[in-house]
Structures are given as structure tokens and as C-alpha cells.
Motif scaffolding. Sequence first.
Motif, PDB file in Angstrom:
ATOM      1  N   GLU A 241     -41.269 -15.890  -5.394  1.00  0.00           N
ATOM      2  CA  GLU A 241     -40.466 -15.713  -6.608  1.00  0.00           C
ATOM      3  C   GLU A 241     -39.423 -14.619  -6.400  1.00  0.00           C
ATOM      4  N   ALA A 242     -39.828 -13.521  -5.752  1.00  0.00           N
ATOM      5  CA  ALA A 242     -38.879 -12.437  -5.472  1.00  0.00           C
ATOM      6  C   ALA A 242     -37.786 -12.891  -4.518  1.00  0.00           C
ATOM      7  N   ALA A 243     -38.130 -13.801  -3.587  1.00  0.00           N
ATOM      8  CA  ALA A 243     -37.163 -14.278  -2.598  1.00  0.00           C
ATOM      9  C   ALA A 243     -36.007 -15.038  -3.238  1.00  0.00           C
ATOM     10  N   ARG A 244     -36.190 -15.537  -4.445  1.00  0.00           N
ATOM     11  CA  ARG A 244     -35.112 -16.255  -5.128  1.00  0.00           C
ATOM     12  C   ARG A 244     -33.988 -15.318  -5.562  1.00  0.00           C
ATOM     13  N   ARG A 245     -34.294 -14.034  -5.695  1.00  0.00           N
ATOM     14  CA  ARG A 245     -33.281 -13.108  -6.214  1.00  0.00           C
ATOM     15  C   ARG A 245     -32.944 -11.972  -5.250  1.00  0.00           C
ATOM     16  N   VAL A 246     -33.733 -11.817  -4.164  1.00  0.00           N
ATOM     17  CA  VAL A 246     -33.496 -10.727  -3.212  1.00  0.00           C
ATOM     18  C   VAL A 246     -32.797 -11.274  -1.982  1.00  0.00           C
ATOM     19  N   ARG A 247     -31.709 -10.659  -1.642  1.00  0.00           N
ATOM     20  CA  ARG A 247     -30.908 -11.110  -0.509  1.00  0.00           C
ATOM     21  C   ARG A 247     -31.718 -11.069   0.779  1.00  0.00           C
ATOM     22  N   PRO A 248     -31.781 -12.176   1.549  1.00  0.00           N
ATOM     23  CA  PRO A 248     -32.549 -12.183   2.802  1.00  0.00           C
ATOM     24  C   PRO A 248     -31.881 -11.343   3.881  1.00  0.00           C
ATOM     25  N   ILE A 249     -32.694 -10.891   4.806  1.00  0.00           N
ATOM     26  CA  ILE A 249     -32.212 -10.234   6.014  1.00  0.00           C
ATOM     27  C   ILE A 249     -32.837 -10.948   7.210  1.00  0.00           C
ATOM     28  N   PRO A 250     -32.222 -10.880   8.381  1.00  0.00           N
ATOM     29  CA  PRO A 250     -32.734 -11.601   9.541  1.00  0.00           C
ATOM     30  C   PRO A 250     -33.839 -10.866  10.297  1.00  0.00           C
TER      31      PRO A 250
ATOM     32  N   GLN B  30     -43.570   5.172   9.639  1.00  0.00           N
ATOM     33  CA  GLN B  30     -42.287   5.411   8.970  1.00  0.00           C
ATOM     34  C   GLN B  30     -41.128   5.482   9.955  1.00  0.00           C
ATOM     35  N   GLU B  31     -41.337   6.107  11.113  1.00  0.00           N
ATOM     36  CA  GLU B  31     -40.234   6.235  12.072  1.00  0.00           C
ATOM     37  C   GLU B  31     -39.829   4.894  12.675  1.00  0.00           C
ATOM     38  N   LYS B  32     -40.719   3.904  12.611  1.00  0.00           N
ATOM     39  CA  LYS B  32     -40.403   2.579  13.132  1.00  0.00           C
ATOM     40  C   LYS B  32     -39.905   1.627  12.053  1.00  0.00           C
ATOM     41  N   ARG B  33     -39.687   2.165  10.857  1.00  0.00           N
ATOM     42  CA  ARG B  33     -39.166   1.344   9.768  1.00  0.00           C
ATOM     43  C   ARG B  33     -37.691   1.616   9.512  1.00  0.00           C
ATOM     44  N   GLN B  34     -37.036   2.315  10.426  1.00  0.00           N
ATOM     45  CA  GLN B  34     -35.611   2.585  10.279  1.00  0.00           C
ATOM     46  C   GLN B  34     -34.812   1.297  10.502  1.00  0.00           C
ATOM     47  N   VAL B  35     -33.825   1.047   9.664  1.00  0.00           N
ATOM     48  CA  VAL B  35     -32.991  -0.149   9.782  1.00  0.00           C
ATOM     49  C   VAL B  35     -32.061   0.013  10.981  1.00  0.00           C
ATOM     50  N   ILE B  36     -32.021  -0.986  11.843  1.00  0.00           N
ATOM     51  CA  ILE B  36     -31.191  -0.932  13.049  1.00  0.00           C
ATOM     52  C   ILE B  36     -29.783  -1.405  12.707  1.00  0.00           C
ATOM     53  N   ARG B  37     -28.790  -0.542  12.942  1.00  0.00           N
ATOM     54  CA  ARG B  37     -27.394  -0.840  12.620  1.00  0.00           C
ATOM     55  C   ARG B  37     -26.564  -1.186  13.854  1.00  0.00           C
ATOM     56  N   GLU B  38     -27.184  -1.233  15.029  1.00  0.00           N
ATOM     57  CA  GLU B  38     -26.461  -1.540  16.256  1.00  0.00           C
ATOM     58  C   GLU B  38     -26.223  -3.050  16.349  1.00  0.00           C
ATOM     59  N   PRO B  39     -24.976  -3.516  16.307  1.00  0.00           N
ATOM     60  CA  PRO B  39     -24.690  -4.959  16.285  1.00  0.00           C
ATOM     61  C   PRO B  39     -25.223  -5.734  17.490  1.00  0.00           C
ATOM     62  N   SER B  40     -25.438  -5.065  18.632  1.00  0.00           N
ATOM     63  CA  SER B  40     -25.923  -5.776  19.812  1.00  0.00           C
ATOM     64  C   SER B  40     -27.426  -6.045  19.773  1.00  0.00           C
ATOM     65  N   SER B  41     -28.142  -5.423  18.843  1.00  0.00           N
ATOM     66  CA  SER B  41     -29.593  -5.602  18.755  1.00  0.00           C
ATOM     67  C   SER B  41     -29.938  -6.897  18.021  1.00  0.00           C
ATOM     68  N   LYS B  42     -31.034  -7.544  18.442  1.00  0.00           N
ATOM     69  CA  LYS B  42     -31.459  -8.764  17.753  1.00  0.00           C
ATOM     70  C   LYS B  42     -32.062  -8.446  16.391  1.00  0.00           C
TER      71      LYS B  42
ATOM     72  N   TYR C 152     -30.512  -6.315  14.336  1.00  0.00           N
ATOM     73  CA  TYR C 152     -29.392  -5.718  13.605  1.00  0.00           C
ATOM     74  C   TYR C 152     -29.326  -6.241  12.170  1.00  0.00           C
ATOM     75  N   VAL C 153     -29.148  -5.305  11.255  1.00  0.00           N
ATOM     76  CA  VAL C 153     -28.953  -5.640   9.836  1.00  0.00           C
ATOM     77  C   VAL C 153     -27.807  -4.776   9.319  1.00  0.00           C
ATOM     78  N   SER C 154     -26.801  -5.399   8.756  1.00  0.00           N
ATOM     79  CA  SER C 154     -25.646  -4.653   8.242  1.00  0.00           C
ATOM     80  C   SER C 154     -25.971  -4.046   6.883  1.00  0.00           C
ATOM     81  N   ARG C 155     -25.157  -3.088   6.470  1.00  0.00           N
ATOM     82  CA  ARG C 155     -25.340  -2.498   5.141  1.00  0.00           C
ATOM     83  C   ARG C 155     -25.040  -3.499   4.038  1.00  0.00           C
ATOM     84  N   GLN C 156     -24.197  -4.464   4.333  1.00  0.00           N
ATOM     85  CA  GLN C 156     -23.917  -5.489   3.334  1.00  0.00           C
ATOM     86  C   GLN C 156     -25.173  -6.308   3.051  1.00  0.00           C
ATOM     87  N   ASP C 157     -25.970  -6.571   4.094  1.00  0.00           N
ATOM     88  CA  ASP C 157     -27.183  -7.353   3.911  1.00  0.00           C
ATOM     89  C   ASP C 157     -28.325  -6.526   3.327  1.00  0.00           C
ATOM     90  N   TYR C 158     -28.418  -5.242   3.751  1.00  0.00           N
ATOM     91  CA  TYR C 158     -29.473  -4.358   3.225  1.00  0.00           C
ATOM     92  C   TYR C 158     -28.964  -2.928   3.292  1.00  0.00           C
TER      93      TYR C 158
END
Length: 343
Positions: free
Chosen positions: A255-264, A209-221, A223-229
Amino acid sequence: MRWWCWKRLLCASLLLLLLLWCLLLLARDVQKKWPVAGRFRLAPRGQLLAWPGLGAVQGVDFASLFAGSHASPRCDWGQVLLILVTSAPGNVEARHVIRRTWAAQEGQPPNRWQTVFLVGQAAEAEVARGVQREQQEFGDILVGNYKDTYRNLTLKVMHGLKWASKKCRPRYILKTDDDCFVNTDRLPAFLAEVNTVRTGLYVGSLFSQEKRQVIREPSSKWYVSRQDYHPDEYPPYASGIGYVLSLDVAEKILEAARRVRPIPVEDAYVGILAEEAGVRAKASARFAKHNVRWRVCNYRYLMVIHHLSPREQEAAWRRCRRGRAPAVAVRAASRPPAPGCRR
């Protein structure tokens, strides 16, 4: 008379501005009290996603991924296992080593399987021509219509899964990387003869669980913004070093990928799709995130090992073959290694 008209116009303008300001405040208050429904923030219809290299709207635009004139790999319908290996266009040596080690097949295996490399569009023309020549020679490269960058790995995997489920329809799909060793001496037989989970299978090395935190630091490869997830934590998901999907799960994810916004972040996105599709990720110690000095006996149990150089791939394949046992090979693969047989 003229001054009176101007005065009325000015008053009307001020009232209109005041009304718009009140509506804006009301909208912001409603947004705070009533968050977006569901776990996923989807892009409005027609709006491009924020991260580079992706031209899809809302979900994954599969049609655009298949645009292009590249020949598709050959595949047999209904194999036990199809292994999809993500690879960069310039990783020629890694692909050659895999072809002559764990992707090589001796005769006609009783449980049919195949390896296919997933590659995007190379930035350099000479590298792109090399990939085309390689595909013509070996027929095992699926080239997608997207720029081959790390943050487009999500598109690479979605393209591979879609092609595999539509053109080959294997019982199981293993997604892995070209710096991973796959124990093809055991895995196809294990899935066909020992494994009892025929459907609903999504298994690999799960992150804590501690390694599933979304990374918000823009310099990280990663990085995922709140707009994306929007959430701050990903649902349980298997590491991209290797995970196995049964065909029905692959189809539900697509099928889910057709409606769920992708993240990098490819492996986290697969976990998001699995949760959306009602599929539970399963953990297995057979998928090793780290490359250590595994002994020969470990190759009767481990299925995927991460972070191997081309030379280490060849060494792992030699140990794998030495670990063969006549009659008890498949039964041994169903048991964990002995306590003293880890390294």
C-alpha cells in the motif's frame, strides 16, 4: 507616435522580466527555508522516474508489472510460508539446484510451504523461450513485465509481493536470492510452532547505520540521486539476502509503495516502505550475510545463508539433513548455536 508606442512596449517588457526574476528568487528562498514535507521525494503526477527500466508515476505502477501473457505459478491458499527467490533469466542451473535441494519437499509436510522464482523479461529471445519452457515444466516461475536488470530488482520484488499477497495469502513471505541457501528443514516449522510474532513481522539481517548511507556516486550500481531519494541515510532495513514478512506487513508495504517513489535499491526501498507504514525492522542472527564453513550443528539455527554456488548449495543441503535431530529439532532451532559451533 510610433516611437512612443515602441518605448512603452519596451518598458513593459523590462518590468515583466524584472517581476519574473523577483518571483524566481522568492521561490528559491522559500524552498531553502521550507524543505519538502516528510522523508520522501515523490515524483510529480505524470512524470516518469529518472532511473532506467521503470515506467511508473509517483509510486509503483503495479498494473504494468502484471501486463503480459505468461502463466502464473500454482500456489495453495493460506500456506505457512511462501519463499520468493529473485533470479535472472539465464540462471537456469541455480534454479535447478534449488529445486532438487532445499526447495524439494518430501511427502506432505505438516507446515505447508512453497518456493517461487521471480524473473523479468530477458533481453535475448532464446533465453526468454527457455524461461517459458521452464515455467511450463515446473510451474514455479513468476515472470513480470519489466526488463530483467539489477536496477529493476525493486520492480521484481514488488511484483512478487503483490502476486503472493493477492493470489496465495501465506502467513509469512520470505524474500531471498538464488545464490542463498534457505533452511526449509527448519524455517516453516519454526514460524508455525515456535515463533510468537504472528503480525507486524519484518525480520532479517539489518545493516548498521554507517552502511545505510545513500550512495551518490553515479558509477555505482547502488547509485541513487537526490531526485529519487532526498535524505542521505536510509532507515533501518534488512539485507536482501533474506527477510521474512508477515502477510499484514507485506500488505502495508504494498500500500505504501503506491505513493512512495521507488529507488533502484530493493532492500533499502522495502525498509523505506516499512518506515512509511509504521513497521519496525527486527534484527536476527539467523540470516547470515556471509558464507563460511558452517558446521552441521549450525544448520539447527541458521535459516538463510548468502553467497553459495550451485555446488555449495548441494553441500549445505547435505549438512542440513545430517543436522536433523528426532524429537528436539524444533526446540533446538529456537536456541542460538553453542559458542564452539560457529564454523
